[in-house]
Write a protein that holds these residues in place. Structure first.
Motif, PDB file in Angstrom:
ATOM      1  N   VAL A 138      46.493  37.018  34.094  1.00 25.06           N
ATOM      2  CA  VAL A 138      47.609  36.831  33.162  1.00 25.06           C
ATOM      3  C   VAL A 138      47.851  35.332  33.069  1.00 25.06           C
ATOM      4  CG1 VAL A 138      48.751  39.047  33.646  1.00 25.06           C
ATOM      5  CG2 VAL A 138      49.344  37.035  35.009  1.00 25.06           C
ATOM      6  N   ASN A 139      48.621  34.934  32.075  1.00 22.57           N
ATOM      7  CA  ASN A 139      49.030  33.531  32.000  1.00 22.57           C
ATOM      8  C   ASN A 139      50.189  33.291  32.953  1.00 22.57           C
ATOM      9  OD1 ASN A 139      47.156  32.727  30.111  1.00 22.57           O
ATOM     10  ND2 ASN A 139      48.516  33.124  28.379  1.00 22.57           N
ATOM     11  N   GLY A 140      50.212  32.113  33.522  1.00 21.38           N
ATOM     12  CA  GLY A 140      51.305  31.694  34.390  1.00 21.38           C
ATOM     13  C   GLY A 140      51.628  30.246  34.101  1.00 21.38           C
ATOM     14  N   THR A 141      52.656  29.745  34.752  1.00 25.20           N
ATOM     15  CA  THR A 141      53.089  28.362  34.536  1.00 25.20           C
ATOM     16  C   THR A 141      53.270  27.662  35.877  1.00 25.20           C
ATOM     17  OG1 THR A 141      54.272  29.068  32.554  1.00 25.20           O
ATOM     18  CG2 THR A 141      54.838  26.903  33.439  1.00 25.20           C
ATOM     19  N   ILE A 142      52.691  26.475  35.988  1.00 24.54           N
ATOM     20  CA  ILE A 142      52.880  25.651  37.185  1.00 24.54           C
ATOM     21  C   ILE A 142      54.318  25.142  37.179  1.00 24.54           C
ATOM     22  CG2 ILE A 142      52.218  23.524  38.381  1.00 24.54           C
ATOM     23  CD1 ILE A 142      49.982  25.566  38.445  1.00 24.54           C
ATOM     24  N   GLN A 191      54.556  30.501  38.478  1.00 22.68           N
ATOM     25  CA  GLN A 191      55.223  31.754  38.109  1.00 22.68           C
ATOM     26  C   GLN A 191      54.306  32.547  37.187  1.00 22.68           C
ATOM     27  OE1 GLN A 191      58.214  32.585  39.264  1.00 22.68           O
ATOM     28  NE2 GLN A 191      58.913  30.630  40.061  1.00 22.68           N
ATOM     29  N   TYR A 192      54.353  33.866  37.327  1.00 22.62           N
ATOM     30  CA  TYR A 192      53.597  34.740  36.438  1.00 22.62           C
ATOM     31  C   TYR A 192      54.286  36.094  36.385  1.00 22.62           C
ATOM     32  CZ  TYR A 192      51.557  36.559  40.793  1.00 22.62           C
ATOM     33  OH  TYR A 192      51.367  37.104  42.037  1.00 22.62           O
ATOM     34  N   THR A 227      45.664  30.205  34.051  1.00 20.66           N
ATOM     35  CA  THR A 227      45.232  31.577  34.259  1.00 20.66           C
ATOM     36  C   THR A 227      45.493  31.935  35.717  1.00 20.66           C
ATOM     37  OG1 THR A 227      43.512  31.368  32.580  1.00 20.66           O
ATOM     38  CG2 THR A 227      43.263  33.156  34.176  1.00 20.66           C
ATOM     39  N   VAL A 228      46.190  33.038  35.927  1.00 21.58           N
ATOM     40  CA  VAL A 228      46.496  33.523  37.273  1.00 21.58           C
ATOM     41  C   VAL A 228      45.754  34.839  37.472  1.00 21.58           C
ATOM     42  CG1 VAL A 228      48.313  34.339  38.837  1.00 21.58           C
ATOM     43  CG2 VAL A 228      48.790  32.471  37.228  1.00 21.58           C
ATOM     44  N   TYR A 229      44.965  34.912  38.525  1.00 24.85           N
ATOM     45  CA  TYR A 229      44.263  36.143  38.889  1.00 24.85           C
ATOM     46  C   TYR A 229      45.095  36.828  39.965  1.00 24.85           C
ATOM     47  CZ  TYR A 229      40.564  33.662  36.515  1.00 24.85           C
ATOM     48  OH  TYR A 229      39.838  32.970  35.575  1.00 24.85           O
ATOM     49  N   TYR A 230      45.370  38.122  39.781  1.00 26.29           N
ATOM     50  CA  TYR A 230      46.239  38.823  40.734  1.00 26.29           C
ATOM     51  C   TYR A 230      45.604  40.129  41.198  1.00 26.29           C
ATOM     52  CZ  TYR A 230      47.494  41.897  36.888  1.00 26.29           C
ATOM     53  OH  TYR A 230      47.433  42.805  35.853  1.00 26.29           O
ATOM     54  N   ASN A 231      45.979  40.525  42.385  1.00 26.99           N
ATOM     55  CA  ASN A 231      45.507  41.774  42.969  1.00 26.99           C
ATOM     56  C   ASN A 231      46.245  42.921  42.280  1.00 26.99           C
ATOM     57  OD1 ASN A 231      45.156  44.065  44.604  1.00 26.99           O
ATOM     58  ND2 ASN A 231      45.049  42.858  46.470  1.00 26.99           N
ATOM     59  N   PRO A 232      45.547  43.807  41.581  1.00 30.94           N
ATOM     60  CA  PRO A 232      46.241  44.874  40.854  1.00 30.94           C
ATOM     61  C   PRO A 232      46.978  45.852  41.780  1.00 30.94           C
ATOM     62  CG  PRO A 232      43.873  45.213  40.794  1.00 30.94           C
ATOM     63  CD  PRO A 232      44.099  43.869  41.417  1.00 30.94           C
ATOM     64  N   GLU A 233      46.558  45.942  43.034  1.00 28.34           N
ATOM     65  CA  GLU A 233      47.237  46.828  43.992  1.00 28.34           C
ATOM     66  C   GLU A 233      48.424  46.149  44.658  1.00 28.34           C
ATOM     67  OE1 GLU A 233      44.216  48.228  46.663  1.00 28.34           O
ATOM     68  OE2 GLU A 233      42.994  48.985  45.005  1.00 28.34           O
ATOM     69  N   GLN A 234      48.411  44.837  44.689  1.00 34.83           N
ATOM     70  CA  GLN A 234      49.499  44.033  45.252  1.00 34.83           C
ATOM     71  C   GLN A 234      49.690  42.817  44.353  1.00 34.83           C
ATOM     72  OE1 GLN A 234      47.506  43.659  49.178  1.00 34.83           O
ATOM     73  NE2 GLN A 234      49.506  44.252  49.994  1.00 34.83           N
ATOM     74  N   PRO A 235      50.386  42.981  43.217  1.00 37.19           N
ATOM     75  CA  PRO A 235      50.487  41.891  42.235  1.00 37.19           C
ATOM     76  C   PRO A 235      51.113  40.601  42.764  1.00 37.19           C
ATOM     77  CG  PRO A 235      51.252  43.957  41.308  1.00 37.19           C
ATOM     78  CD  PRO A 235      51.034  44.192  42.762  1.00 37.19           C
ATOM     79  N   ASP A 236      51.758  40.656  43.924  1.00 34.90           N
ATOM     80  CA  ASP A 236      52.326  39.431  44.498  1.00 34.90           C
ATOM     81  C   ASP A 236      51.246  38.561  45.145  1.00 34.90           C
ATOM     82  OD1 ASP A 236      52.091  41.500  46.469  1.00 34.90           O
ATOM     83  OD2 ASP A 236      53.328  40.316  47.826  1.00 34.90           O
TER      84      ASP A 236
END
Length: 129
Positions: A36-40, A72-73, A114-123
């Motif tokens: 997803v998109n995120g912001t520094i 943040q995302y 671009t932020v890559y996140y764990n779909p099982e633990q989005p944090d």
């Protein structure tokens, strides 16, 4: 006494093998994480100085510089704050401040990333995989 040293060495080997295996599995999984998109919204360089003595009693002081990020995302309407640039934290630890600052320059405050996140633990997230 040699028996104790051998057991300690074997235990250390098992420990590091398990840690390495877990990191490897996380690295493999992260290759398929959605993005997803995120912001520094914060980035800085921290310095850490260690002094160590070798077997001859000689002391050596080393300073390492680490890039620390905050971004943040949003995933499925939930807001998250991430801190990891990559899975391997040593990737963003440098022996010179100028090297750390070159990484810092890639992530100015306000930049959309671009932020890559764990779909099982989005944090759990990364900026680089």
């Amino acid at each position: 006494m040699d028996h104790v040293k051998t057991l300690l060495k074997a235990g250390a080997c098992v420990f590091f093998a398990l840690v390495g295996w877990n990191q490897y599995m996380e690295y493999r999984a992260a290759k398929n994480w959605p993005s997803v998109n995120g912001t520094i919204n914060g980035i800085r360089v921290e310095s850490h100085t260690n002094t160590r003595s070798n077997d001859n009693g000689l002391r050596r002081t080393e300073t390492r510089y680490e890039v620390k990020a905050r971004y943040q995302y949003e995933v499925k309407g939930m807001h998250y704050t991430g801190h990891r640039i990559s899975l391997n934290s040593s990737t963003h630890s440098y022996s010179s401040r100028s090297s750390a600052e070159s990484t810092l320059a890639q992530y100015p405050v306000g930049k959309v990333v671009t932020v890559y996140y764990n779909p099982e633990q989005p944090d759990k997230s990364l900026l680089q995989r």
